[in-house]
Design a protein around this motif. Structure first.
Motif, PDB file in Angstrom:
ATOM      1  N   ALA A 627       0.718  -1.073   0.031  1.00 58.33           N
ATOM      2  CA  ALA A 627      -0.072  -0.256   0.026  1.00 58.33           C
ATOM      3  C   ALA A 627       0.882   1.278   0.035  1.00 58.33           C
ATOM      4  CB  ALA A 627      -1.029   0.189   1.251  1.00 58.33           C
ATOM      5  N   ARG A 628       0.389   2.343  -0.474  1.00 58.30           N
ATOM      6  CA  ARG A 628       1.096   3.542  -0.581  1.00 58.30           C
ATOM      7  C   ARG A 628       0.606   4.444   0.469  1.00 58.30           C
ATOM      8  NH1 ARG A 628      -0.109   5.766  -5.998  1.00 58.30           N
ATOM      9  NH2 ARG A 628      -2.095   6.815  -5.149  1.00 58.30           N
ATOM     10  N   VAL A 629       1.467   4.930   1.372  1.00 57.67           N
ATOM     11  CA  VAL A 629       1.248   5.745   2.422  1.00 57.67           C
ATOM     12  C   VAL A 629       1.861   7.109   2.526  1.00 57.67           C
ATOM     13  CG1 VAL A 629       1.155   5.565   5.074  1.00 57.67           C
ATOM     14  CG2 VAL A 629       1.141   3.487   3.889  1.00 57.67           C
ATOM     15  N   THR A 630       1.003   8.162   2.462  1.00 56.45           N
ATOM     16  CA  THR A 630       1.595   9.395   2.511  1.00 56.45           C
ATOM     17  C   THR A 630       0.802  10.461   3.108  1.00 56.45           C
ATOM     18  OG1 THR A 630       0.031   9.989   0.657  1.00 56.45           O
ATOM     19  CG2 THR A 630       2.388   9.224  -0.120  1.00 56.45           C
ATOM     20  N   ASP A 631       1.637  11.400   3.782  1.00 56.60           N
ATOM     21  CA  ASP A 631       0.924  12.734   4.306  1.00 56.60           C
ATOM     22  C   ASP A 631       0.767  13.590   3.126  1.00 56.60           C
ATOM     23  OD1 ASP A 631       2.952  15.075   4.593  1.00 56.60           O
ATOM     24  OD2 ASP A 631       4.111  13.141   4.546  1.00 56.60           O
ATOM     25  N   LEU A 632      -0.354  14.478   3.435  1.00 61.22           N
ATOM     26  CA  LEU A 632      -1.019  15.395   2.446  1.00 61.22           C
ATOM     27  C   LEU A 632       0.130  16.340   1.896  1.00 61.22           C
ATOM     28  CD1 LEU A 632      -4.546  16.237   3.608  1.00 61.22           C
ATOM     29  CD2 LEU A 632      -3.589  14.209   2.084  1.00 61.22           C
ATOM     30  N   ASP A 633       1.164  16.530   2.954  1.00 64.59           N
ATOM     31  CA  ASP A 633       2.093  17.484   2.094  1.00 64.59           C
ATOM     32  C   ASP A 633       2.929  16.992   1.210  1.00 64.59           C
ATOM     33  OD1 ASP A 633       1.522  19.867   3.752  1.00 64.59           O
ATOM     34  OD2 ASP A 633       2.868  19.280   5.329  1.00 64.59           O
ATOM     35  N   THR A 634       3.307  15.596   1.340  1.00 60.64           N
ATOM     36  CA  THR A 634       4.149  14.765   0.613  1.00 60.64           C
ATOM     37  C   THR A 634       3.177  14.618  -0.937  1.00 60.64           C
ATOM     38  OG1 THR A 634       5.245  13.781   2.231  1.00 60.64           O
ATOM     39  CG2 THR A 634       5.256  12.835   0.128  1.00 60.64           C
ATOM     40  N   TYR A 635       2.079  14.196  -0.485  1.00 58.79           N
ATOM     41  CA  TYR A 635       1.060  14.043  -1.686  1.00 58.79           C
ATOM     42  C   TYR A 635       1.010  15.215  -2.503  1.00 58.79           C
ATOM     43  CZ  TYR A 635      -3.254  12.088  -4.308  1.00 58.79           C
ATOM     44  OH  TYR A 635      -3.953  11.554  -5.073  1.00 58.79           O
ATOM     45  N   ILE A 636       0.807  16.222  -2.237  1.00 57.58           N
ATOM     46  CA  ILE A 636       0.674  17.391  -2.909  1.00 57.58           C
ATOM     47  C   ILE A 636       2.138  17.732  -3.664  1.00 57.58           C
ATOM     48  CG2 ILE A 636       0.434  20.053  -2.974  1.00 57.58           C
ATOM     49  CD1 ILE A 636      -1.679  19.479  -1.106  1.00 57.58           C
ATOM     50  N   SER A 637       3.169  17.840  -2.970  1.00 57.08           N
ATOM     51  CA  SER A 637       4.639  18.182  -3.524  1.00 57.08           C
ATOM     52  C   SER A 637       4.997  17.292  -4.329  1.00 57.08           C
ATOM     53  CB  SER A 637       5.483  18.136  -2.273  1.00 57.08           C
ATOM     54  OG  SER A 637       5.824  17.095  -1.804  1.00 57.08           O
ATOM     55  N   GLN A 638       4.591  15.820  -4.583  1.00 64.81           N
ATOM     56  CA  GLN A 638       5.076  14.951  -5.450  1.00 64.81           C
ATOM     57  C   GLN A 638       4.105  14.918  -6.630  1.00 64.81           C
ATOM     58  OE1 GLN A 638       5.915  10.743  -4.116  1.00 64.81           O
ATOM     59  NE2 GLN A 638       6.832  11.598  -2.304  1.00 64.81           N
ATOM     60  N   THR A 639       2.619  15.241  -6.492  1.00 61.38           N
ATOM     61  CA  THR A 639       1.762  15.529  -7.643  1.00 61.38           C
ATOM     62  C   THR A 639       2.022  16.737  -8.349  1.00 61.38           C
ATOM     63  OG1 THR A 639       0.299  13.896  -6.299  1.00 61.38           O
ATOM     64  CG2 THR A 639      -0.773  15.385  -8.099  1.00 61.38           C
ATOM     65  N   LEU A 640       2.018  17.736  -7.535  1.00 64.12           N
ATOM     66  CA  LEU A 640       2.126  19.464  -8.197  1.00 64.12           C
ATOM     67  C   LEU A 640       3.275  19.986  -8.286  1.00 64.12           C
ATOM     68  CD1 LEU A 640      -1.445  20.271  -6.860  1.00 64.12           C
ATOM     69  CD2 LEU A 640      -0.911  19.491  -9.068  1.00 64.12           C
ATOM     70  N   GLY A 641       4.319  19.147  -7.767  1.00 65.72           N
ATOM     71  CA  GLY A 641       5.654  19.601  -7.427  1.00 65.72           C
ATOM     72  C   GLY A 641       6.287  20.491  -8.694  1.00 65.72           C
ATOM     73  N   ASN A 642       6.248  19.852  -9.657  1.00 66.66           N
ATOM     74  CA  ASN A 642       6.626  20.692 -11.027  1.00 66.66           C
ATOM     75  C   ASN A 642       5.675  21.888 -11.503  1.00 66.66           C
ATOM     76  OD1 ASN A 642       8.152  20.555 -13.417  1.00 66.66           O
ATOM     77  ND2 ASN A 642       6.521  19.709 -14.560  1.00 66.66           N
ATOM     78  N   MET A 643       4.643  21.719 -11.223  1.00 72.64           N
ATOM     79  CA  MET A 643       3.974  22.978 -11.458  1.00 72.64           C
ATOM     80  C   MET A 643       4.267  24.160 -10.339  1.00 72.64           C
ATOM     81  SD  MET A 643      -0.302  23.532 -11.510  1.00 72.64           S
ATOM     82  CE  MET A 643      -0.746  22.204 -12.432  1.00 72.64           C
TER      83      MET A 643
END
Length: 780
Positions: A627-643
């Protein structure tokens, strides 16, 4: 030749105003040329990448058993299918992948990691020259996302697995994956040699499939999608198509290009306002010259040509300079895009379109000057000789006199009073300060918004401390049940919400069925922010994502029919929310999930106060593998980090542009106003006002105008600016965005920077008043 001599004389006499206008026109031309070329090259690069990769038109992700022959037979019989292939992917848990030099695993990554071999027919993985990659044994191609995130270079080694399952590969290619390039796509493919792939399959037996199709005609995509989903073909996973691939690949650069073009339009507006003020001031200063020329019988048309030639020369030089500079800045703006997408061959349009854009700016400027010069019609020779008297009479407005100043410092009072007495003149400066404030505040607020954990609400996800995603794997139902039981017994957890995403059939009005991806569970525990309505509270209600509500033409209170546990069930639309995941097409309902078409499982949980979220993430990542376990800060930075990174760069540029605007405009405006006020300044100095007193008057005037501009700019940013950002992101599923304001930047640092720039420029610009005395005025 005469016009050229007059132009050269005017240029030497009004150097500051001409330089300021030149800079604004040049910046506007630079930005609109760069922005238009960026849009064009982005589109060309996407087309080139998609052609080289032969991107599939339709992709069905699938986990579990797959009947290859059934798919082949169905495809062979379907006339609208050109090619079909099944891509096998070896799924690797992040804890088994080691990329960084410190040998930390990717167990905290939100990405689904897969290893593949090169495809035979289409959906090719490409190198940085957009060539199809063929790897020898022992080498690996890594996604550009990880190359940038982990700073991986050619020749580096990465390790997969541990113990007996450990394999090491040398990085020899950075791959472009037209399907999975963007960070917002939570799947990444690593490329192996065919023999290495077979070896890895024996070590990591968990596999997923991409069932891919290319059609004879792209226009048949909707028809094909309905055929595929209604014929009982494999569907254990989400479906995507090439339109979504294009949107996601161009998302972040597209937003940046639109921001650049907006800046260009605002700058050209400022340039026109400056031109208007400059031309009117020049006419007022040249009234006597105009009178002489008219008295000598020079036609009005000739006099207008003198002024028009001057601004045509400045505007032409500025637009050409902006265009030429844009040729070199384009590489900086497109650097990241070229890494991800490649650079398409430059065509004629890449030269013509930017040239047309800067030409339109030039024509707009000249048209504005022509309109401004219409006031020559109202000037006669006699009126021109009387102009100075008229200008003086404008000072006789009786309002807010000195006797009403009270305890206020007299110089401060006179500076503030001057704003209201001559607001017709100062209004232009206020408007430009307003635009400059808008230019600097809007990108900062947008950056704060997409960087904030609150942005998670635009991804169709409720706010929670930790999110656990479980995608298709062996014994997935048992694993999910084990996780729920374990978490409910953990005394450090405050709240747990299990959610299951599966596909349902929706019956349309014409009797045909259409698939709908629906997340099921209790949505009152971690509620979303809804555009309209609320979350589903019973098994007869459904909430739709914004794009789904638009595509299905369903609004609050409308009915749609689902197949739930084999029976038709009417569902009432109770809410519309925003979502940029799954292409923006999702729904939420409190109904039993479809056991035959489960896509993924999710757990959202809040920890009790004082519990370390970081430690819990690490603990659950080890306990609940894969399973993939993340906190919300990590989730956002990895998803939208480039933008976020791109918007941050643009934000820095806009702040610098905003400071440049207020500096240049303040300098230009004050020099012109002081030139107008030279007699007034001389009289005040003869009455005993010192240079320090006069400095305070002008400083209080400009700072009051700036304060008015900042207040107006802030209000406009939070209203019209918010609407503009909403339009910018509406095509990915966000209909209305609530800007998150960081008070430290928007309400303190930016105003302080603008105030410092205006104050410093004001002090420098008014140093010339020491030369204005009664003696000098009499001598003149």
């Amino acid at each position: 030749m005469m016009l050229f001599k007059i132009f050269r004389k005017e240029l030497s006499r009004k150097k500051v105003s001409m330089i300021v206008i030149f800079i604004f026109i040049m910046l506007s031309s630079l930005l609109i040329s760069s922005g238009s070329r960026m849009v064009l090259e982005l589109n060309n690069a996407l087309d080139a990448l998609f052609r080289a990769a032969k991107v599939p038109h339709f992709v069905q992700m699938h986990s579990g058993y797959l009947d290859h022959q059934k798919l082949k037979d169905w495809s062979d019989e379907n006339q609208i299918i050109d090619e079909m292939q099944i891509v096998e992917m070896i799924s690797i848990d992040g804890s088994s992948l080691f990329l960084s030099e410190n040998k930390e695993s990717e167990e905290n990554s939100i990405m689904d990691i897969s290893f593949v071999k090169q495809n035979k027919s289409f959906d090719f993985l490409l190198d940085k020259e957009n060539r199809i990659i063929q790897l020898p044994k022992g080498e690996i191609g890594i996604p550009i996302y990880y190359a940038q995130q982990k700073n991986i270079q050619f020749g580096d080694f990465i390790k997969v697995g541990t113990g007996d399952k450990e394999q090491e590969f040398r990085v020899t290619e950075i791959i472009r994956d037209a399907q999975m390039n963007p960070a917002i796509v939570h799947s990444k493919r690593f490329l192996l040699n065919d023999r290495d792939f077979e070896t890895m399959r024996t070590l990591f037996p968990e596999t997923e499939y991409l069932i891919e199709f290319r059609l004879t005609d792209e226009d048949n995509l909707e028809r094909f999608t309905n055929d595929y989903l209604s014929q009982g073909m494999p569907q254990k996973g989400p479906t995507v198509d090439h339109r979504l691939f294009k949107v996601l690949n161009g998302l972040s650069d597209g937003i940046v290009a639109m921001i650049i073009n907006l800046l260009s339009l605002l700058l050209i507006l400022i340039a026109v306002l400056c031109l208007r003020f400059t031309v009117i001031t020049a006419i007022e200063e040249d009234y006597r010259e105009i009178a002489v020329m008219k008295a000598l019988g020079m036609p009005q048309r000739k006099i207008k040509q003198i002024y028009l030639f001057k601004y045509m020369a400045v505007g032409g030089a500025a637009t050409i300079s902006g265009y030429l500079i844009s040729l070199s800045t384009n590489r900086f703006l497109m650097a990241n895009s070229m890494d991800y997408l490649g650079k398409a061959a430059s065509g004629v349009l890449s030269v013509v379109i930017p040239l047309m854009a800067v030409s339109s700016i030039f024509l707009f400027l000249i048209s504005s000057v022509i309109l401004i010069l219409r006031r020559f019609k109202t000037i006669s020779a006699i009126q021109a000789f009387q102009a100075e008297e008229k200008m003086e009479r404008s000072w006789k407005i009786k309002t807010w006199t000195l006797k009403n100043s009270g305890a206020m410092n007299i110089n401060l009072f006179m500076g503030i009073r001057d704003v209201f007495v001559r607001f017709k003149n100062y209004g232009l400066l206020t408007l430009i300060y307003f635009i400059a404030s808008f230019i600097t505040i809007l990108p900062v607020n947008f950056l704060s918004t997409i960087s904030s954990t609150g942005f998670i609400s635009y991804m169709g996800i409720g706010r929670s401390d930790i999110r656990i995603d479980l995608h298709q794997t062996e014994n997935i139902k048992e694993r999910f049940k084990y996780m729920i039981d374990f978490l409910k017994q953990d005394s450090e957890i405050d709240l747990v919400s299990p959610l299951i995403t599966s596909q349902f059939s929706m019956i349309k009005e014409n009797g045909e069925s259409e698939h709908l991806t629906i997340e099921t569970g209790d949505f009152t525990l971690f509620p979303l922010d809804y555009i309209e309505g609320r979350e589903p509270q019973n098994n007869r209600e459904i909430a739709l994502s914004y794009l789904n509500s638009q595509d299905l033409n369903k609004a609050m209170g409308d009915i749609l029919i689902l197949e739930v546990e084999g029976k038709k069930q009417e569902m009432v639309v109770c809410g519309v929310y925003q979502d940029i995941t799954n292409g923006g097409h999702t729904a939420k309902a409190s109904i039993p999930y479809n056991r035959d078409k489960v896509l993924w499982y999710t757990l959202s949980l809040d920890m009790k106060p004082g519990i370390s979220i970081e430690e819990k993430v690490g603990e659950y990542a080890k306990l609940f593998t894969p399973a993939r376990v993340t906190d919300l800060d990590t989730y956002i930075s990895q998803t939208l980090g480039n933008m976020i990174s791109k918007v941050r760069k643009i934000t820095i540029i806009t702040i610098l542009i905003g400071l440049t605007i207020v500096t240049l405009i303040t300098s230009l405006f004050l020099r012109m106003m002081i030139c107008r006020d030279k007699d007034r300044i001389a009289i005040m100095r003869s009455l005993g006002f010192s240079l320090r007193h006069l400095h305070l008057q002008y400083l209080s005037t400009t700072l009051l105008l700036l304060l008015m501009g900042i207040i107006g700019g802030t209000i406009f940013t939070n209203t019209a600016g918010q609407a503009f950002i909403s339009v910018l992101v509406s095509f990915i599923g966000v209909a209305h965005i609530q800007l998150i304001i960081n008070p430290l930047y928007s309400s303190f640092l930016l105003p302080v920077l603008l105030t410092w720039a205006v104050a410093f420029t004001t002090v420098l610009s008014i140093t010339g008043i020491k030369d204005y005395t009664i003696a000098a005025a009499v001598a003149e």
